[in-house]
Design a protein around this motif. Sequence first.
Motif, short mmCIF file in Angstrom:
data_model
loop_
_atom_site.label_atom_id
_atom_site.label_comp_id
_atom_site.label_asym_id
_atom_site.label_seq_id
_atom_site.Cartn_x
_atom_site.Cartn_y
_atom_site.Cartn_z
N THR A 1 -26.29 59.91 77.32
CA THR A 1 -27.61 59.44 77.37
C THR A 1 -28.06 58.39 76.67
OG1 THR A 1 -28.26 61.44 79.24
CG2 THR A 1 -30.23 60.11 78.19
N HIS A 2 -28.31 56.88 77.32
CA HIS A 2 -28.28 56.01 76.76
C HIS A 2 -27.90 56.06 74.70
CE1 HIS A 2 -31.31 55.50 79.50
NE2 HIS A 2 -32.43 56.14 79.49
N SER A 3 -26.66 56.48 74.95
CA SER A 3 -25.55 56.33 73.81
C SER A 3 -25.58 55.93 72.65
CB SER A 3 -24.30 56.87 74.40
OG SER A 3 -23.54 55.67 75.08
N THR A 4 -25.53 54.35 73.20
CA THR A 4 -24.89 53.43 71.86
C THR A 4 -26.79 53.52 71.57
OG1 THR A 4 -23.66 51.72 73.33
CG2 THR A 4 -24.95 50.96 72.06
N LEU A 5 -27.37 52.59 72.27
CA LEU A 5 -29.51 52.39 71.93
C LEU A 5 -29.84 54.39 70.93
CD1 LEU A 5 -31.89 51.08 71.53
CD2 LEU A 5 -32.44 52.78 74.12
N THR A 6 -29.59 55.36 71.37
CA THR A 6 -30.08 56.32 70.57
C THR A 6 -29.14 56.67 68.97
OG1 THR A 6 -30.29 57.71 73.08
CG2 THR A 6 -29.87 59.20 70.77
N VAL A 7 -27.75 56.01 68.96
CA VAL A 7 -27.21 56.27 68.01
C VAL A 7 -28.36 55.21 66.88
CG1 VAL A 7 -25.00 55.76 66.33
CG2 VAL A 7 -25.18 57.38 68.56
N LEU B 1 -22.47 84.41 79.03
CA LEU B 1 -21.78 83.34 78.65
C LEU B 1 -22.40 82.38 78.98
CD1 LEU B 1 -19.63 82.85 76.33
CD2 LEU B 1 -18.29 82.30 78.91
N LEU B 2 -23.06 80.94 78.69
CA LEU B 2 -23.82 80.28 78.49
C LEU B 2 -23.14 79.31 78.02
CD1 LEU B 2 -26.46 78.81 79.72
CD2 LEU B 2 -27.49 78.71 77.54
N ILE B 3 -22.89 78.73 79.45
CA ILE B 3 -21.57 77.03 79.64
C ILE B 3 -22.39 76.08 79.72
CG2 ILE B 3 -19.55 76.40 80.58
CD1 ILE B 3 -19.18 79.07 81.60
N GLU B 4 -22.15 74.82 78.79
CA GLU B 4 -22.80 73.71 79.89
C GLU B 4 -21.73 73.33 79.30
OE1 GLU B 4 -26.87 73.79 76.91
OE2 GLU B 4 -25.02 72.78 76.08
N ASN B 5 -21.09 72.52 80.38
CA ASN B 5 -19.32 71.50 81.04
C ASN B 5 -20.28 69.59 80.34
OD1 ASN B 5 -17.79 73.61 82.07
ND2 ASN B 5 -19.80 74.26 83.51
N HIS B 6 -21.23 69.56 80.03
CA HIS B 6 -21.12 68.00 79.60
C HIS B 6 -22.73 68.27 78.66
CE1 HIS B 6 -21.40 63.75 79.74
NE2 HIS B 6 -22.80 64.06 79.86
N CYS B 7 -22.32 67.15 77.60
CA CYS B 7 -23.64 67.07 76.42
C CYS B 7 -23.94 65.67 76.71
CB CYS B 7 -22.42 67.09 75.44
SG CYS B 7 -24.58 66.83 73.69
N PRO B 8 -25.37 65.71 77.60
CA PRO B 8 -26.03 64.08 77.13
C PRO B 8 -25.99 63.32 76.33
CG PRO B 8 -26.99 65.84 78.28
CD PRO B 8 -26.32 66.23 77.76
N ILE B 9 -26.64 64.25 75.12
CA ILE B 9 -26.74 64.01 73.99
C ILE B 9 -25.72 63.78 72.71
CG2 ILE B 9 -29.07 64.85 74.34
CD1 ILE B 9 -28.57 66.46 72.07
N CYS B 10 -24.14 63.47 73.81
CA CYS B 10 -22.89 63.58 72.96
C CYS B 10 -23.25 62.92 71.82
CB CYS B 10 -22.31 63.68 72.91
SG CYS B 10 -20.39 64.33 72.40
N ALA B 11 -23.37 61.23 71.78
CA ALA B 11 -23.02 60.49 70.90
C ALA B 11 -24.04 60.50 69.62
CB ALA B 11 -23.73 58.67 71.64
N ALA B 12 -25.26 61.09 69.71
CA ALA B 12 -26.68 61.45 69.01
C ALA B 12 -26.63 62.82 68.99
CB ALA B 12 -27.95 61.71 69.96
N ALA B 13 -25.60 63.77 68.73
CA ALA B 13 -24.99 65.20 67.98
C ALA B 13 -23.80 64.92 67.24
CB ALA B 13 -24.92 66.25 69.18
N THR B 14 -23.30 63.86 67.19
CA THR B 14 -22.01 63.79 66.81
C THR B 14 -22.37 63.29 65.40
OG1 THR B 14 -20.78 62.56 68.83
CG2 THR B 14 -19.95 61.76 66.40
N ALA B 15 -23.48 62.12 65.40
CA ALA B 15 -24.08 61.10 64.87
C ALA B 15 -24.81 61.84 63.82
CB ALA B 15 -24.75 59.78 65.74
N CYS B 16 -25.63 62.76 64.25
CA CYS B 16 -26.40 63.78 63.42
C CYS B 16 -26.95 65.14 64.26
CB CYS B 16 -28.22 63.55 64.35
SG CYS B 16 -29.22 64.36 62.72
N ARG C 1 -27.35 72.69 65.89
CA ARG C 1 -27.54 73.17 65.06
C ARG C 1 -29.40 73.59 65.14
NH1 ARG C 1 -25.58 70.40 60.51
NH2 ARG C 1 -27.89 70.12 59.69
N ALA C 2 -30.27 72.54 65.69
CA ALA C 2 -31.79 72.97 66.76
C ALA C 2 -31.59 73.55 67.70
CB ALA C 2 -32.34 71.64 66.28
N GLU C 3 -30.36 73.10 68.58
CA GLU C 3 -30.64 74.17 69.88
C GLU C 3 -30.25 75.38 69.44
OE1 GLU C 3 -29.08 70.39 72.30
OE2 GLU C 3 -27.90 71.10 71.68
#
Length: 208
Positions: free
Chosen positions: A77-83, A152-167, A172-174
Amino acid sequence: MGASAADRLLYLLKTRGPQQAADAGAILGTTAEAARQQLTKLATSGLVESYSLSRGVGRPSQFWKLTPAGHNRFPDTHSTLTVQLLDTVRHAFGEGAIDRLIDMREQASREVYRQELDDAADLKERVARLAALRSREGYMAEYEELDDGSLLLIENHCPICAAATACQGFCRAELAVFELVLQAKVERIEHILKQARRCAYKVTPFGN
């Protein structure tokens, strides 16, 4: 099989992982050959790729999986802008400001989830409701009940992956939020940021 079938195949590989053409065809209600032809077209476009897996005696089985380009069809979700915004905040106000942002997001998520899960009858219902909430947020979430009784809670996609990678504080908060709202022990056993296909969390009652 038309364009919509191609999208269904991509979604299937995203949510279920590598598949053989016959299995994919059966799930989508078509023949193995039709699925194989569509997968071959997707491979030509660079969205999927095949690999062989030996299962003992006989010829190796052919499986299909998403390429990085295929995964990118389910965008962050809006990865470039978020980072860029995170980097700007970090440089302008320091790491403490990032921690504060994460805390604020954690508090907001916690309150929303608690309201939705508050009257759930048991742990299984809390996990089911959380999966539904996370799906609405773009995580393509679902849950399973394991043989040992855990969930088992499964998340097949991460819409904030770029933000989570950068931070990685976001991850940890989730995890902390999940434990609080589910009122259970939550262990992340698969992690997209560690090159897994999905994020998966084993949920067990406290004390187990």
